[in-house]
Design an enzyme around this catalytic site. Structure first.
Site, PDB file in Angstrom:
ATOM      1  N   HIS A  36      -2.527  -0.500  -3.823  1.00 25.00           N
ATOM      2  CA  HIS A  36      -3.076   0.814  -3.458  1.00 25.00           C
ATOM      3  C   HIS A  36      -3.912   1.382  -4.595  1.00 25.00           C
ATOM      4  O   HIS A  36      -3.505   1.340  -5.764  1.00 25.00           O
ATOM      5  CB  HIS A  36      -1.936   1.789  -3.136  1.00 25.00           C
ATOM      6  CG  HIS A  36      -2.405   3.202  -2.963  1.00 25.00           C
ATOM      7  ND1 HIS A  36      -3.064   3.632  -1.838  1.00 25.00           N
ATOM      8  CD2 HIS A  36      -2.330   4.291  -3.786  1.00 25.00           C
ATOM      9  CE1 HIS A  36      -3.374   4.922  -1.959  1.00 25.00           C
ATOM     10  NE2 HIS A  36      -2.934   5.340  -3.137  1.00 25.00           N
ATOM     11  N   GLU A  65      -0.123   4.551   1.828  1.00 25.84           N
ATOM     12  CA  GLU A  65      -0.318   5.472   2.946  1.00 25.84           C
ATOM     13  C   GLU A  65       0.686   5.257   4.076  1.00 25.84           C
ATOM     14  O   GLU A  65       1.028   6.186   4.807  1.00 25.84           O
ATOM     15  CB  GLU A  65      -1.739   5.355   3.499  1.00 25.84           C
ATOM     16  CG  GLU A  65      -2.813   5.937   2.593  1.00 25.84           C
ATOM     17  CD  GLU A  65      -3.368   4.917   1.614  1.00 25.84           C
ATOM     18  OE1 GLU A  65      -4.375   5.219   0.954  1.00 25.84           O
ATOM     19  OE2 GLU A  65      -2.777   3.810   1.503  1.00 25.84           O
ATOM     20  N   HIS A 107      -8.143   4.685   7.024  1.00 25.84           N
ATOM     21  CA  HIS A 107      -9.422   4.398   6.381  1.00 25.84           C
ATOM     22  C   HIS A 107      -9.535   2.891   6.209  1.00 25.84           C
ATOM     23  O   HIS A 107      -8.584   2.155   6.509  1.00 25.84           O
ATOM     24  CB  HIS A 107      -9.552   5.109   5.024  1.00 25.84           C
ATOM     25  CG  HIS A 107      -8.579   4.632   3.994  1.00 25.84           C
ATOM     26  ND1 HIS A 107      -7.270   5.086   3.940  1.00 25.84           N
ATOM     27  CD2 HIS A 107      -8.698   3.731   2.995  1.00 25.84           C
ATOM     28  CE1 HIS A 107      -6.634   4.488   2.941  1.00 25.84           C
ATOM     29  NE2 HIS A 107      -7.487   3.658   2.350  1.00 25.84           N
ATOM     30  N   GLU A 144      -8.099  -2.809   6.753  1.00 26.38           N
ATOM     31  CA  GLU A 144      -7.413  -3.582   5.726  1.00 26.38           C
ATOM     32  C   GLU A 144      -6.403  -4.550   6.323  1.00 26.38           C
ATOM     33  O   GLU A 144      -6.192  -5.655   5.801  1.00 26.38           O
ATOM     34  CB  GLU A 144      -6.748  -2.623   4.736  1.00 26.38           C
ATOM     35  CG  GLU A 144      -7.766  -1.870   3.886  1.00 26.38           C
ATOM     36  CD  GLU A 144      -7.181  -0.654   3.189  1.00 26.38           C
ATOM     37  OE1 GLU A 144      -6.035  -0.745   2.682  1.00 26.38           O
ATOM     38  OE2 GLU A 144      -7.863   0.390   3.160  1.00 26.38           O
ATOM     39  N   ASP A 202       0.867  -1.175   0.000  1.00 29.28           N
ATOM     40  CA  ASP A 202       0.000   0.000   0.000  1.00 29.28           C
ATOM     41  C   ASP A 202       0.909   1.233   0.000  1.00 29.28           C
ATOM     42  O   ASP A 202       2.141   1.108  -0.033  1.00 29.28           O
ATOM     43  CB  ASP A 202      -0.919  -0.028   1.225  1.00 29.28           C
ATOM     44  CG  ASP A 202      -2.259   0.651   0.979  1.00 29.28           C
ATOM     45  OD1 ASP A 202      -2.355   1.451   0.025  1.00 29.28           O
ATOM     46  OD2 ASP A 202      -3.205   0.393   1.742  1.00 29.28           O
TER      47      ASP A 202
END
Length: 275
Positions: free
Chosen positions: A61, A10, A117, A135, A8
Site C-alpha cells: 500500500h 483500503e 481506485h 489492482e 493493501d
C-alpha cells in the site's frame, strides 16, 4: 511450498477513509495496526495448512512501508519499500506456489465500493485487451503470467466479487459491506481475523483446484489518465501514444508482464507535478 501474501490497506476491516490509509492521516496508525493483525491471521492460516511453508509478505500500500515489522509474525519474510520489481507483488517468482491478497479494494469506477481506485487516483481506468482491470485484475493476471493462482482475497463485498468474476474458485472474505466510497458496514476486527485464519488454511488446502488467471499476449492496453500533464509525460515513453482526445494513452505489450510494468511506470509519472 512458497506463499506470497500481498497486503493493501483500503480493504482492511473497519477502514473507510483516507485518514486511515494515508501516513499523514490522524488515524493512520490504527489502520496499519489493523492491517498487520489481519496479515498475521493469514500467515497463521497458511502455516496451519502447511507448517513448512515459506511465507513472504509484500507490503503493498502507498509507500510500501505500512505493516509494523516488529508486530508481524516472525515466521514470515517481509518485503517493504519502493521502487521494486513487480510492485505490489514483490517477492513473486517462478518458485511461488500461491498468492493471497489481503485488504484489497475494488477498481476505479466500481461502486458503491470503499476507497475504490486503480493504483493511483490519477488513473481512471486500465483496459487490457478491452477488459477493465483494477489492482485485483492486474495483480491476479501478473501472478497468472508466472503460473501462480490467487487463492484468497479479503476486502469489501465489491472487491470480493471482482476477484470471483476473474477467478471463480478463489476463496473470498468480505470484511465489510460497502455503502459508498467512504462508508461501510464492518465486521468486528477480531471476527475478521478468525475468519481470515480459517479461510487461508482452507485456500491453501484447496490450491490445486484454482486455475491461474492468464491473459495471453500480444496485448493492446489503454490507460485513462486524470491530468493532461500526466498524458504529456506518458507520451514521452517509447511506444506510448496519445488517443481519444487527450486523456487516454495506448500501447502494445508482447505479454502481460510488460503491460504490468508499464502501467506501474505510468502510475509513477502521475505523481509528478508541473515544474
Amino acid at each position: 511450498m512458497k506463499a506470497l501474501i500481498s497486503v493493501d490497506v483500503e480493504g482492511i476491516s473497519t477502514v473507510v477513509h483516507s485518514t486511515e490509509t494515508n501516513p499523514d492521516g490522524y488515524d493512520y496508525e490504527r489502520g496499519r495496526k489493523l492491517a498487520t493483525a489481519e496479515t498475521n491471521a493469514v500467515i497463521a492460516g497458511v502455516l496451519d495448512a502447511e507448517p513448512d511453508a515459506s511465507v513472504w509478505v509484500a507490503d503493498a500500500h502507498g509507500p510500501f512501508r505500512n505493516l509494523l515489522p516488529e508486530d508481524l509474525d516472525r515466521r514470515a519474510h517481509l518485503v517493504r519499500g519502493k521502487p521494486r520489481a513487480l510492485g505490489m507483488l514483490a517477492g513473486l517468482d517462478e518458485h511461488t506456489d500461491v498468492a493471497l491478497f489481503v485488504g484489497y479494494h475494488a477498481r476505479a469506477g466500481a461502486g458503491p465500493a470503499v476507497l475504490a481506485h486503480t493504483v493511483t487516483d490519477d488513473i481512471l481506468d486500465v483496459r487490457v485487451a478491452g477488459q477493465s482491470m483494477g489492482e485485483i485484475g492486474l495483480n491476479a493476471a501478473m501472478a497468472g503470467h508466472l503460473g501462480v493462482p490467487v487463492v484468497l482475497l479479503s476486502g469489501d463485498d465489491i472487491a470480493c466479487t471482482e476477484l470471483s468474476e476473474l477467478v471463480p474458485a478463489a476463496i473470498t472474505v468480505a470484511v465489510k459491506q460497502a455503502l459508498g466510497q467512504a462508508a461501510a458496514v464492518a465486521l468486528h476486527p477480531q471476527e475478521v481475523r478468525e475468519r481470515l485464519r480459517h479461510a487461508a488454511a482452507d485456500a491453501i488446502s484447496r490450491r490445486a483446484s484454482v486455475t491461474p488467471l492468464t491473459v495471453p499476449g500480444p496485448l493492446d492496453v489503454e490507460v485513462d489518465l486524470h491530468r493532461p500533464y500526466t498524458v504529456d509525460l506518458a507520451a514521452l515513453v517509447p511506444g506510448v501514444a496519445r488517443a481519444y482526445g487527450g486523456r487516454t494513452v495506448t500501447f502494445q505489450a508482447a505479454h502481460f508482464a510488460d503491460a504490468y510494468r508499464l502501467v506501474q511506470l505510468l502510475a509513477q509519472l502521475a505523481s509528478i507535478k508541473p515544474g
